[in-house]
Structure formats: C-alpha cells, structure tokens
Design a protein around this motif. Structure first.
Motif, PDB file in Angstrom:
ATOM      1  N   ARG A 157       1.282   5.584   6.689  1.00 50.66           N
ATOM      2  CA  ARG A 157       0.825   6.825   6.063  1.00 50.66           C
ATOM      3  C   ARG A 157       1.510   7.018   4.706  1.00 50.66           C
ATOM      4  N   ILE A 158       2.810   6.779   4.676  1.00 46.06           N
ATOM      5  CA  ILE A 158       3.573   7.003   3.444  1.00 46.06           C
ATOM      6  C   ILE A 158       3.144   6.035   2.360  1.00 46.06           C
ATOM      7  N   ILE A 159       2.994   4.754   2.689  1.00 54.49           N
ATOM      8  CA  ILE A 159       2.670   3.787   1.643  1.00 54.49           C
ATOM      9  C   ILE A 159       1.232   3.959   1.172  1.00 54.49           C
ATOM     10  N   ALA A 179       1.315  12.330  -8.051  1.00 57.46           N
ATOM     11  CA  ALA A 179       2.169  12.407  -6.863  1.00 57.46           C
ATOM     12  C   ALA A 179       1.779  13.592  -5.988  1.00 57.46           C
ATOM     13  N   VAL A 180       1.576  14.764  -6.599  1.00 63.64           N
ATOM     14  CA  VAL A 180       1.233  15.953  -5.819  1.00 63.64           C
ATOM     15  C   VAL A 180      -0.186  15.841  -5.263  1.00 63.64           C
ATOM     16  N   LEU A 196       7.121  12.721  -0.325  1.00 63.57           N
ATOM     17  CA  LEU A 196       7.325  13.305  -1.648  1.00 63.57           C
ATOM     18  C   LEU A 196       7.942  12.303  -2.621  1.00 63.57           C
ATOM     19  N   VAL A 197       9.098  11.741  -2.281  1.00 64.87           N
ATOM     20  CA  VAL A 197       9.784  10.828  -3.188  1.00 64.87           C
ATOM     21  C   VAL A 197       9.020   9.510  -3.354  1.00 64.87           C
ATOM     22  N   VAL A 201       7.796   8.157  -7.048  1.00 63.41           N
ATOM     23  CA  VAL A 201       8.214   6.855  -7.576  1.00 63.41           C
ATOM     24  C   VAL A 201       6.996   5.994  -7.893  1.00 63.41           C
ATOM     25  N   ALA A 202       6.042   5.945  -6.958  1.00 62.11           N
ATOM     26  CA  ALA A 202       4.857   5.100  -7.158  1.00 62.11           C
ATOM     27  C   ALA A 202       4.028   5.585  -8.342  1.00 62.11           C
ATOM     28  N   ALA A 203       3.869   6.904  -8.475  1.00 65.72           N
ATOM     29  CA  ALA A 203       3.075   7.437  -9.585  1.00 65.72           C
ATOM     30  C   ALA A 203       3.733   7.145 -10.929  1.00 65.72           C
TER      31      ALA A 203
END
Length: 607
Positions: A157-159, A179-180, A196-197, A201-203
């Motif tokens: 889910r996170i990735i 990100a948001v 959130l983090v 980072v990815a964005a």
C-alpha cells in the motif's frame, strides 16, 4: 539487591532502545533503497512522456490532416488494450483498488500501454490530459518493485501510494501537492498519514529527476492583492466572491464527472466491442471540430501556435471568453468516454481557468486570480482532493493566493457531492452530515444506489380505472437456500494456476465471480467493521488503514444442490472457514392472467 535489580532493568531498557533505534535505522535504509530508485525511474519516464507529448502536440499543429486519423488511431489503441490490456483498462481506479486491498497487483504492461495510448491521443487531436498516464506509470512501476521484493500488504500500500506521488509530482512540477494527492485521493474525507514521509520523498525525487532531464513546466503569474484594512489577508468581500465562484466550480466538476461516467457507460452498453468505441468517438470529435469551427479544444490546451486561441495561459489575461469551459468539457467527455487514453486533470485545469475567467467580469474581480482559483478548484471538486489542490495552488501561484484558493477548493469539494472522476474512491466521511452511507462505500457503489429515473410508466399500457395494481399481480413461493461464508478480506484465491501472492485475487472477489459463472442466483460480499469469527480475536476497522484480518461475509443465494456443489468444488479454500446454511423461501411476483383476477375487479373491467 534492589540496586542490582534496578541496574539490570536500566541495562535492559538501554539494550531495548538500541535495538529499536537499530531497527528504525534499518527500516529507513530499506525504504530509501526501495523508494529512491523507483522514484528516479518514474521521474525519468515522466520526463520522456512530457517530451514526447510536446513533440506530438507540435506535430499535430504542423500537420492538421492528422486529425482525420483519429478514429483509426483510437481503434488501434483500443485493439491493443482489447488484446493485451484488459487487466489494466481500469487505469487509475485499478491502482486505487490495489492500494485499498493489495491482491493481484498492477501489471507492468500498464506503463507502455498507457504511454503509447496517450501519445497517440494527443498526436491525432484527442482532448485528454496527462495525469492519468503519470499516475499509472508510477503505480505500475511501484507494483513491480513490490513484487520483486515480495513486500507484505501494508508495505505494498505504501509503495503504491509513493508511486502515485512520484508520478503526479513529476508531471506537474508540484511535489508537495503530489505527496498529499496520493494520501488524499484514496478516500473521500480521509487522509492516509501512514505513507506521509514515503510519499513526500518519492514526489520530491520524481520531480527533481524530471527537472534534471531538462523538462520545464508552464509558469502562471498572479498579481499580489493587498487588502485595504491592515491585518487582513484578503478582503471579506473578495473571499465571499471566491466562495460563490467555488459553488460554480463544484457544479462544473459534478457535471463533468457525471457526464463522463454516463456517456462512457452508455457507449459500453450499446457498443460492447472495445476497439469500436474510440473509432466512434474519433468521428464525433471530427464532427464537433467542424461544427464549432475551431481546433482550439483539441489536445491539452496549455499553449497553442494559433494566435488568439483559448489556452490555459491565456485565461490569466483580460479578454472576453464566456463559453470555452463548456466547449472543452464537451470535447473532453467525448474523448474519454470513447475510450481514448490520457487523463482528466489538465482538461479540468482548462475548464476551471476558463470558467474563472468567465466569472471574473460579472463578479468584478481580478481575472488572473479567479482563473487561478478555477484552475485548482474544479480539479478539487472532481477528484475530491481539496487539500492537495490548495497546496498545488500555493506551489503554482504563490503563497499570497493561499486563502482564496483554499476557500474556492473547499467550497467546490462540498458542492461536487458524492461524485468524482475516480469511482474506486471510498467514502470515509460523507460530505453532508445527514447523508447515511455504509462505511467505505466506493463512489461507484454510491452511484449505483441513486434512484434511476423510471420512464417505463410513460410507455406502459394504461390499466382500466377501478383495478388496483395490487390486484393484478400474484406471488409464487418456492424453496431456496442461502449460505454465508465468513473469511478475511486479505484471504487470497489460489486456484486457476495463480499461486503467487501477486497473481492471486482476493478470495471474496473470486468466490463471487465463480458463483456468477456457475449460475448461482445472488452473490454479494459484506464488509464488517467490528467482530470476530471462528473463535478468533475481536478485531475492528482502523480509522486510517483497513484491518486485513477483519471478518467479512460472502453471501450466496440459490438452490441447495447448487450451493452444496459450489462448496464441494471449492473445498480447498473453504475448508477452514465458517459456513452457515439457512433455509429461505423465494417469492416471485408476476402478473395474473385475466381469469385469475378477483371477481369484483373482473366485473369492473368488463363494465
């Protein structure tokens, strides 16, 4: 003795903290090694996509005859999806579904298919966007990384959210909004803070990578407006007008989303063969172009080589243009409903900026400011992401516009209702307090619950006066049964050769599909929010992340023999589940024959 015991406890605490810090550091290192290369790859693909998109747009301007190839090109892309891409046709909705319930994953083939399909759409003149492609590029690459490293469902889910953030942030040059957006787009009224983090980072990495390849985004200038009263950020009257415009922006986003879903559903119903729909849509776009007499509403609409043509950048300048927003909406709805690939967001930017431009003169407000408000607010209402769009407004137009941008986005979000361009979004918090909806219902389910207009009475034969409708129908009872299968939403089906975690679908979805295939009358799945099954622990649904171990129920209704045969056929996956059978009586309601009508009613009919 007590001192020694206290020292021992203190030492154990120090060791525990050291291990925890070491575990935390290992987790940070692990996620960094996963996220940074993935985001670099997404940013690179987005840079190649934006360069190709610009080249395709210039080629379309240089060779106007390409428009006449739109039906052929659309049919070709539709044929590719029909042969190779049926599993990825859902696009952004597939990614949202996989984030909610990680199962079969997002096939990697989504990336090249949507890349090619979107370039063809813009080369030949379709009115579509670019966000859908970027999000799908990010989601498919992130899913591939999850499969390669065999991540567990929470990590998947996170990735996936990070992949969406990287694609969105890179394609628009707005990493904070990206990100948001990835955290907010999953559910109406809820933000997924668990990622959130990683999303941030990815964005950021995706946006930096895109810029490193020499890609630049359009700049929009909005004047600074100083209030007359010291201490005020903005004049109250101006904010009131921004709220009034927000209502219009919300209604525009509602009309866009509903028109897109309605026309797309109607075309799928009357034209079942997928490749034929883009061909029909291409012919319709050519006809609309010559009917209106301009090509200004084809393509992205960010810029144009034609002097005086309506563009997003042009709407920030004074001028008279009252209906470009409606024409762009028409062209975009026809394009996307016909099955062309791309996205909705850039056309929504065009629609919003054009509508804000049109409202500026009647409201007596600055054109550039209200074009900026419409730019982000129509998208906020259509995507149900007011926070992300407010941040996008600040990133694009400067911090001085933050207050009116927030007012317009929040009002548009409320006024767009339970509708949106992403039907897999779940309704976590209804927009109106009096609205009662089952928890975590998708927007697709909400649309299905709305009462449809029933026009059958206009064409039904008129019955003679004096015969009540209840008198001309009868009820026929028959024996029937129901089973309830209690399982977990995270349970996976393993038949059909799909043994891997990423090839298997959720068990409850597969059971419903199998029930449909075997002719069982009804099959539905019920999500629960608190309880236990089979003597297990009591579980409840979390406020941010759904509990994959919470009990859910698959309910099948049919003949007892059918249900028994179904359980025998799928005993390998049902053996450990609680299954309850219940005897029911099925009532069939149908019209009586004339000889079955009650005597008094029959006498009235004869009279």
């Amino acid at each position: 003795m007590r001192a020694s015991f206290a020292n021992l406890i203190a030492s154990l605490n120090l060791i525990s903290r050291a291990l925890a810090q070491r575990g935390h550091a290992a987790s940070v290192l692990r996620w960094t090694l996963l996220l940074v290369p993935m985001a670099i790859a997404v940013g690179t693909l987005c840079a190649a996509f934006l360069w190709s998109l610009d080249a395709a747009t210039r080629a379309r301007f240089d060779h106007p005859w390409l428009l006449f190839l739109l039906p052929i090109g659309g049919a070709g892309v539709g044929w590719l999806y029909h042969r190779l891409g049926r599993s990825v046709e859902a696009g952004n909705n597939l990614i949202v579904e996989q984030i909610h319930e990680p199962g079969g994953g997002v096939p990697l083939r989504m990336a090249p298919l949507v890349f090619l399909g979107t370039i063809v759409t813009h080369l030949l003149g379709g009115s579509a966007g670019r966000e859908g492609t970027a999000v799908q590029l990010g989601g498919s690459l992130a899913s591939a990384v999850a499969g390669w490293f065999r991540l567990d469902p929470p990590s998947v889910r996170i990735i996936l959210m990070a992949g969406v953030a990287a694609g969105f942030g890179a394609v628009f040059g707005t990493p904070l909004a990206g990100a948001v957006f990835a955290l907010e787009v999953l559910a109406v009224g809820r933000v997924e803070y668990a990622a959130l983090v990683p999303c941030l980072v990815a964005a950021l990495v995706g946006d930096w990578t895109c810029h490193a390849w020499g890609i630049h985004h359009a700049a929009y200038a909005v004047s600074t407006f100083a209030p007359k009263e010291p201490g005020l950020l903005f004049e109250p009257v101006l904010l009131l007008k921004a709220a009034l415009a927000g209502v219009a922006f919300g209604l525009a986003s509602l009309i866009f989303a509903e028109a897109n879903h309605a026309l797309g559903g109607w075309l799928k119903k009357i034209v079942p063969y997928g490749p034929a729909r883009p061909a029909i849509g291409g012919i319709a776009l050519i006809a609309l172009t010559y009917l209106i007499g301009t090509r200004a509403y084809l393509g992205l609409g960010v810029w144009s080589l034609t002097p005086g043509a309506p563009t997003i950048v042009g709407f920030f300048q004074p001028g008279a243009d009252s209906w470009s927003w409606a024409f762009k909406m028409l062209f975009t709805v026809v394009t996307l409903s016909g099955g062309f690939k791309g996205g909705e967001v850039t056309p929504l930017f065009f629609i919003g900026a054009a509508l804000g431009h049109a409202l500026a003169a009647p409201l007596g407000v600055p054109v550039d400011l209200f074009a900026a408000l419409g730019f982000v607010a129509v998208f906020a209402g259509a995507a149900n992401t007011p926070l992300a769009c407010t941040i996008m407004g600040v990133e694009l137009f400067g911090a001085g516009t933050a207050v009116p941008v927030a007012v317009a986005c929040f009002i548009a979000y409320v006024c767009s209702g339970h509708s949106g361009i992403y039907l897999s979004q779940r309704v976590a918090v209804p927009k109106r307090s009096r609205t009662i909806l089952p928890p975590d219902l998708t927007l697709r389910d909400v649309r299905a619950l709305r009462p449809a207009a029933d026009l059958s009475a206009l064409f039904a034969p008129r019955h003679q006066e004096g015969i009540a409708m209840s008198d001309i129908h009868h009820v026929t009872p028959s024996e029937i049964g129901m089973i309830r299968i209690y399982l977990k939403p995270g349970d996976k089906a393993s038949w059909g050769g799909a043994k891997s975690r990423w090839g298997a679908k959720p068990l409850y979805r597969t059971l419903v599909a199998q029930a449909k295939a075997t002719g069982i009358m009804n099959a539905v799945a019920h999500h629960t929010h608190y309880g236990y099954s089979n003597h297990g622990p009591v579980r409840e649904n979390g406020s941010e992340i759904s509990d994959p171990h919470l009990t859910m129920c698959v309910e099948l209704i049919g003949q007892r023999e059918q249900l028994e045969q179904f359980c025998r056929a799928h005993g390998d996956v049902l053996a450990s589940n609680v299954i309850v059978y219940k005897h029911l009586e099925h009532w069939s309601v149908g019209p009586k024959g004339l000889d079955q009508i009650d005597a008094p009613a029959a006498e009235l009919a004869e009279g």
